[in-house]
Structure formats: C-alpha cells, structure tokens
Design a protein around this motif. Structure first.
Motif, PDB file in Angstrom:
ATOM      1  N   ARG A   1      18.150 -13.782 -22.023  1.00 60.92           N
ATOM      2  CA  ARG A   1      17.664 -12.332 -21.424  1.00 60.92           C
ATOM      3  C   ARG A   1      18.097 -12.574 -19.874  1.00 60.92           C
ATOM      4  N   LYS A   2      17.937 -13.628 -19.413  1.00 62.10           N
ATOM      5  CA  LYS A   2      17.959 -13.856 -17.771  1.00 62.10           C
ATOM      6  C   LYS A   2      19.479 -13.186 -17.387  1.00 62.10           C
TER       7      LYS A   2
ATOM      8  N   SER B   1      19.266  -5.899 -21.944  1.00 60.41           N
ATOM      9  CA  SER B   1      18.467  -5.355 -20.489  1.00 60.41           C
ATOM     10  C   SER B   1      18.734  -3.897 -20.380  1.00 60.41           C
TER      11      SER B   1
ATOM     12  N   SER C   1      11.789  -7.538 -24.186  1.00 59.17           N
ATOM     13  CA  SER C   1      11.993  -8.265 -22.932  1.00 59.17           C
ATOM     14  C   SER C   1      10.590  -8.504 -22.319  1.00 59.17           C
TER      15      SER C   1
ATOM     16  N   ASP D   1       9.738  -9.546 -19.347  1.00 58.12           N
ATOM     17  CA  ASP D   1       9.627  -8.983 -18.157  1.00 58.12           C
ATOM     18  C   ASP D   1       9.578  -7.469 -17.949  1.00 58.12           C
TER      19      ASP D   1
ATOM     20  N   PRO E   1       5.131  -7.037 -21.355  1.00 53.26           N
ATOM     21  CA  PRO E   1       4.589  -8.459 -21.536  1.00 53.26           C
ATOM     22  C   PRO E   1       4.155  -8.058 -22.950  1.00 53.26           C
TER      23      PRO E   1
END
Length: 772
Positions: A306-307, A328, A658, A660, A663
């Motif tokens: 995911r980064k 994303s 995600s 980020d 949550p």
C-alpha cells in the motif's frame, strides 16, 4: 604405395554442387548412378596446376633462400580429388558447410594468384576481405585471402552458399585462427538470413509476432534477442533450430526482466513463472469463489504494497498482459479523474456489454457517452428523485409484507440478496419506464433474462475452461433475445403512448419519458415513429439501468441488514433516528415519507450506515487501459511507473481498506462519516469512491442511496435479523470448510464474483418481528 584418393564433401544436391564448382574451374571426372543405393558417384578435381618451386623467404641478412626442403610440393601428379556426397538424412544435412567444425576444410594452391583471384571474382565469389601482403614474405604466392561462396538462385542453393572456402599460400596456416574467428567474417554471414528459413523457424516467428500482437511481449525489446539467435546459429553452426527457440524464448522474457526484475512493486517474482507461484500460495488461503479484490487487498496488506499506491501482477499465460492494481485513491485519481485524455474502458468489458447492452452508458466512450449522460441527467436530478419517494415507499411496503410473512412462518430467509433484488428491480422499473415489473409477487421474463445474462459474463482468464463452454454462449444468446424482445415491446408501446399524448412526457418523472421530452426539444418528432437506431439505443440503456439499478442497491441493503445485526449499538442509533424523524410508530413511517419526501434526506446516521456499508462492501471498481504509448502513473513513493500495455484496475474496494485513509479499515464504524461524531479524523479528499469519482462517476448513485435509506427506515424498527449460515448448512447437509483469513473480510459472508461482487449465497438470515 597408398595415397589419398578422394575427400568426401557433403552437399545438398548433386547438380547444384556441380554447377557451382564448375563455375570455379573444377572438372567433373566421373558422374555415375548407383541404382542399389539410389546415389551418384560424382568426383570433381580442382583446376590443374603444375609443381612450382618452393617459395623464397628472406633471411636475417636480407639474402633470399629457399624454404626448408621438408615442405611437400603444393600439387602432386596424384593429388586428391573431391567426392560430392549428397546428404541422406537430417543429421548429415546439419554438416553441410561445416565439414571441419568451423575451421578451414580444404586449401587450394595456385601458381598465379592475381589470375585466379580475377577469375574467381568474375565467377561471383564474394570475398571476406581484400588480398593482403603478409610481413613474412613477398610476391603474390605469399598472399592469402578468404571468400564466401556466392549465392545461387533457389532456396536450396542458398543453403550451399553458407560454405566457406579459403585460397591462400602454404605459409599462412599459422595465421588462419585469426581468420576463422574474425568477427567481421561472422557478421558478414548475417547478410544472408533467408538461407536460415525452415518450417520450424517460420512457425516460431509467426508465434512470436502473434504474441507481440497480443501485447504479451514488446517487439523493440525482443529484437536484440532474435538477432542474437541468428548470430549464434551462424557463428557456431547450430543449424537444428535449437538456438532460434532458445533465444526467441529469451526475447519473450526480456520485457518481463525489464518490467519485474527492476523492482516494480509487487509480490516476489519468479523468473520463469512470474507472480503465479506467490499468487497461488495466497489465493489458496481463500475459497475458490472469492472475489479478486478480496485477495488483492490481502496481498497489499501482507506484502506491504500500500505504501506504493499500486502494484503489478505478472500472471502470464493465465492473463495475456500485466495487471496494474491501484490501491490508493490518490493514484486512482490520476487515472479516473484526469482532466486531459481519458483512460478508455478495458476491452475485457466487451463480453459484459453483451448482457447489459453494447450501447449502454457503461460501455460507451467519448461523445457517445456524453450524449447519453446529457440525455439521462435530468431524470436523476434531486428534485425528480424526491418525486419518486411515494413509489419507492409503495414497493418497499410489499418488501416489508414479505418479511412479515416469512417471520410469521419459520423465519428463515435462504437468500436475503434475492429478496432485496426483487424490490430494487420493481423500483427501477417504475423509475425508468413507469412500468410495474411485479418482480416481488411474480416472475418477470424481462428481469429474469437481464439478470441471468449478466451472471453468464464473468471476466474469464486466458486459460479458464469456461471460455470453451458452448452451452454458456447459447444461454447468453437466448436471454439476450428474450430481453431484447420484451424491452422493444415496452419502449415501442411507450413511444406510441407519448406520441398520442405528448404532454405526458413533460409531466412524467419516469427517466425514459424525460429522455423523450429532451429528444423532442432537440427537434425529434414522436409521430414519425421510433427509429431503429433510437430503439436500439434505448433498449441497451434499459438493460444497463435494470442491471446496475438493482444489483448495487440489493447488495447494499443485504450487507447493511447483516452489519447492523452484528453491531447492536449502530442499530440502536439508527432506530432512535427513525423514531425522531419519522415518528415512534414504524407503521406510519411510510405514510410520513410519502407525504414529505424530504424526510428521506433528513436521516444522517442512516446515510452514514449506507456509506460505511458501501466502503466495506464496494461491489465493483473500474478497469481501464492507457490512452497512449508512454503513459505513466506516479506512485505514492514519488516514482513513475509504466501504465501502457497494462490492464489498469482501480480497485476501489482495496483502496478504501487503507489504514492511512480509513483507520481500523476493516471495522464497521458509521460514525466516521459524520464529522461531529467521528474520533477518526476527516476522510481525505478522493478517498471515498464506491461510485467512482470524476466525470464518469455513477449516474444512479443518489437513487441507490435514496432507495436504501427508505428500505432501512421501513424495516429496522419492525424486524430483527441474524445470520443463518448454520441453518443453511444443516438444510443442505454440508460441513463448511474453515478459512481463518476470512475472519476480517466477512467470514461466511465474504464477497464472491457474481457479475459484480455479491455476498456469498446472498447471506441467509433469520428474521423475526420486533415485539412492542
């Protein structure tokens, strides 16, 4: 005294060889047919030359003296002759032109170098390099040269033309290693590629070009490997086609090496099998029918992808092109929300379009899509949707009655999604055409055909055996024919009705009628009769709206009821909101909504429930292709990644998992969508996209939200629901297999690929009437 009489020289054809060597001055001494062996005894002799003095060499003091007498004369009166032996099998053919394994085979001496050099040149000999005077001697007899035999007309003689012949003085053998290994000589041989063509190589070349056409490999990257194959075969005389196969395969792997070895985001990559081993390992943790976006979300979490905001999947030959999975929202925005050249829909949607209409809005691009969007936009305006609330309440009341009937019986709902689909189909029928489908109370051939056809067009992989299922195609054509016939009847009848009373078009809230009114404003004339083109356009869009209008909404309703049955606190808040807005008596809620449709938009917590359900259980994403060569996408790591030659999947279900952005991404928390109730912070821009964003977002999203809110408002205070997979197992006499990985993605209610993502087996439930 024994002496060397003949030396065999393997040739492809007697007559071609005789013609070739005769042109160089060789003499045919014998040509006899041997019947018992079906061969010819053909002996040739080089041009006769007389014995000559031994060449002179210079001594250290500059005086000339003869070479050592131990050297034999160049030509004896009993010199060897050449026996032309025709190759009789493939093994012998492999040695044509390669008698000495790449070294010089025969030496031809001459008493007049310049004379024979000119004569051979006139005969068509192609010289490797011009004559050269060596440092150790003088005179033409001390010069050396090499030549390649000239091409002859016809394909077979071209094979012969690869043979090398060298003419030189007897003192140049010590330098031949340099001549034989000369790179110039090897490269010059590559100018005769047609001589290399065989059936095997033609087949390989055709297959390779086919793979290029399918975008499996990249021609510009693979050409060097193919040239290397030809170079390897010529210089090392590998004439059995093995090198062609070997280097062609390498040529196919070149793009993979460049694409996946140089650290593109993805799971561990296998040189031979790409990502297939890792994908297989991870997929085997799930049931076989799980939806792909469930697996991809798991992979993105497991391998920390995911980064990057995206990752690549190389599963050739299961799929014919690399897959770019976007996880994303910010990366998705580059593909879906671009203001420049739009990313077209992927061709994989073509089969799907057969079921829901090739000219439907989902399938159209550019101007065709814009025209349809303009035509149907007014029908989905907020004011027109609110005018439909009484109709939605009426159809939902039938849904509530069916639940009451089930609750008064054994209380078991075998498939909640099917029950919800019936009410949403009836709503879309009236919203679109002003026609009652009555799907909740009876069977409807039109609806059945559209739904069943949509279930027959899953996205198949290259190797999926279902692609070969002829019965599937026949079923698809059957349902397609029924739906086309039924819709044509409805649209034609409606056209005639509006032609007789045009004022109905302007006063109706049916989406089709509004489109007719817009058609008339643009100069159309209803009285001239419906045109074939316009009828086909309306027919395909009716299919699209029937499918899309019921499928997503039924999924939201089903999962919302299931989630609330597992989260009593959220259910309590929803019921309190309904009491406050619609009155304490649930039996009067429908009447209140019908009288004041704006109340349907005054349920913020119910809206939050619907939004959170959509985030967790998004039914679909978007599959696109790059609009042009060289298209790139920027990942979250700031690096630029290639997007052309890829299937680009904006996997919204994955993107909204995600941490980020959201949550506790796998938890059901409706409050996150209400800023003054959320402790999780604001939702970032572009993050929430169950209906996609940008110019091609879902036209019917507000209708879906409105329907779901009304259904929940009329059911949550009247019924209690509870998951009933155990009861379904008992009735079917089965023992379910445990999949621990499913725990955070719905457990038994995981999503499966059923055209769009649907709940496994529609989520069986217990339903009971609430007391008091």
């Amino acid at each position: 005294m024994p002496y060397l009489a003949h030396i065999s020289l393997i040739v492809r054809d007697y007559d071609e060889a005789i013609a070739f060597y005769s042109s160089l001055g060789f003499t045919v001494l014998e040509d006899t047919f041997i019947p018992e062996q079906q061969k010819r005894w053909v002996i040739i002799q080089p041009p006769a030359t007389l014995p000559q003095p031994l060449p002179e060499i210079e001594t250290s003091n500059g005086a000339a003296e003869q070479a050592p007498t131990s050297r034999a004369p160049l030509v004896s009166s009993r010199g060897a002759t050449i026996l032309l032996a025709r190759a009789s099998n493939a093994e012998q053919e492999a040695f044509i032109g390669n008698q000495a394994g790449g070294r010089v085979f025969l030496f031809l001496a001459t008493d007049d170098f310049d004379r024979d050099y000119k004569r051979f040149s006139d005969a068509g000999v192609e010289w490797v390099r011009p004559p050269k005077v060596e440092a150790y001697g003088k005179g033409p007899s001390r010069q050396k040269l090499g030549f390649i035999l000239p091409k002859q007309k016809g394909g077979r003689a071209q094979r012969l033309s690869r043979r090398r012949t060298t003419i030189q003085s007897p003192f140049t053998m010590q330098n031949y290693t340099q001549v034989a290994s000369s790179a110039m000589e090897n490269l010059l041989e590559l100018q005769h590629p047609l001589g290399q063509l065989t059936v095997m190589r033609v087949v390989i070349l055709a297959a390779f070009l086919g793979l290029v056409r399918l975008k499996v490999t990249n021609l510009s990257l693979a050409i060097p490997a193919i040239i290397l194959a030809a170079y390897h075969e010529r210089t090392l005389y590998q004439k059995d086609g093995v090198s062609t196969v070997k280097y062609s395969v390498f040529g196919l792997l070149v793009p993979w090496l460049l694409t996946f070895t140089y650290r593109l985001p993805g799971v561990p990559h296998n040189f031979l099998f790409g990502h297939i081993p890792t994908l297989a390992k991870e997929t085997m943790k799930f049931p076989t029918d799980v939806h792909n976006h469930v697996v991809m979300s798991h992979i993105a979490d497991t391998y920390d992808l995911r980064k990057y905001g995206l990752f690549f999947v190389d599963s050739y030959p299961i799929t014919s092109e690399p897959l770019m999975v976007i996880v994303s929202p910010d990366v998705s925005a580059q593909v879906i929300q671009t203001q420049g050249t739009q990313y077209p829909k992927h061709p994989v949607l073509g089969d799907f379009a057969r079921a829901i209409g090739r000219r439907g809005m989902v399938s159209q691009e550019d101007e065709g899509w814009k025209e349809l969007r303009t035509m149907f936009n007014p029908g989905f305006s907020q004011s027109n949707l609110l005018s439909m609330v009484p109709m939605i309440v009426e159809e939902t009341t039938i849904f509530v009655s069916k639940l009451s009937k089930i609750a008064s019986g054994d209380g078991f709902v075998e498939n909640t999604d099917s029950l919800a689909a019936a009410v949403t189909v009836d709503i879309i029928g009236q919203a679109l055409l002003g026609v009652k489908f009555n799907a909740q109370t009876s069977s409807n051939a039109l609806v059945t055909s559209v739904v069943r056809a949509s279930h027959l067009v899953k996205s198949f992989t290259n190797l999926d055996p279902a692609r070969l299922n002829l019965w599937r195609y026949l079923q698809l054509r059957y349902h397609e024919a029924i739906s086309d016939t039924k819709i044509t009847e409805i649209v034609s009848a409606r056209w005639t009705e509006l032609a007789d009373a045009p004022e109905k078009a302007s006063s109706s809230n049916a989406i089709f009628d509004i489109a007719m009114a817009k058609y008339m404003k643009r100069g159309g004339d209803l009285k001239t009769g419906v045109t074939k083109d316009f009828l086909e356009l309306m027919r395909d869009n009716v299919k699209t709206f029937i499918f899309a209008g019921h499928d997503t909404t039924s999924t939201i309703i089903t999962y919302a009821l299931w989630e609330l049955s597992r989260h009593p606190e959220s259910l309590r808040k929803a019921r309190e909101e309904h009491d406050a807005v619609l009155g304490s008596d649930p039996n009067e809620a429908g009447e209140r909504l019908a009288d004041d449709p704006r109340l349907a938009n005054s349920l913020p917590f119910t809206t939050a429930i619907v939004r959170e359900t959509l985030r967790l259980w998004t039914p679909a994403g978007s599959v696109r292709v790059a609009p042009k060569k060289g298209t790139t996408v920027v990942g979250l790591d700031g690096r630029t990644y290639p997007a052309d030659n890829c299937m680009i999947w904006s996997a919204n279900n994955c993107a909204m998992k995600s941490a980020d952005m959201f949550p506790s991404p796998y938890d059901f928390i409706p409050e996150r969508h209400i800023p003054d109730q959320s402790t999780l912070g604001p939702i970032p821009k572009n993050a929430y996209r169950p209906f996609e964003k940008g110019p091609r977002d879902c036209l019917g999203q507000e209708l879906a939200m409105l329907e779901t809110r009304i259904v929940l408002a009329l059911t949550l205070r009247k019924f209690d629901f509870k998951e009933a997979y155990d009861e379904l197992d008992r009735r079917l006499g089965r023992t379910p297999k445990e999949f621990p990985v499913l725990e955070k993605v719905g457990g038994r209610a995981y999503q499966v690929l059923f055209t769009a993502a649907k709940a496994k087996e529609g989520i069986p439930m217990w339903v009971s009437e609430r007391k008091g």
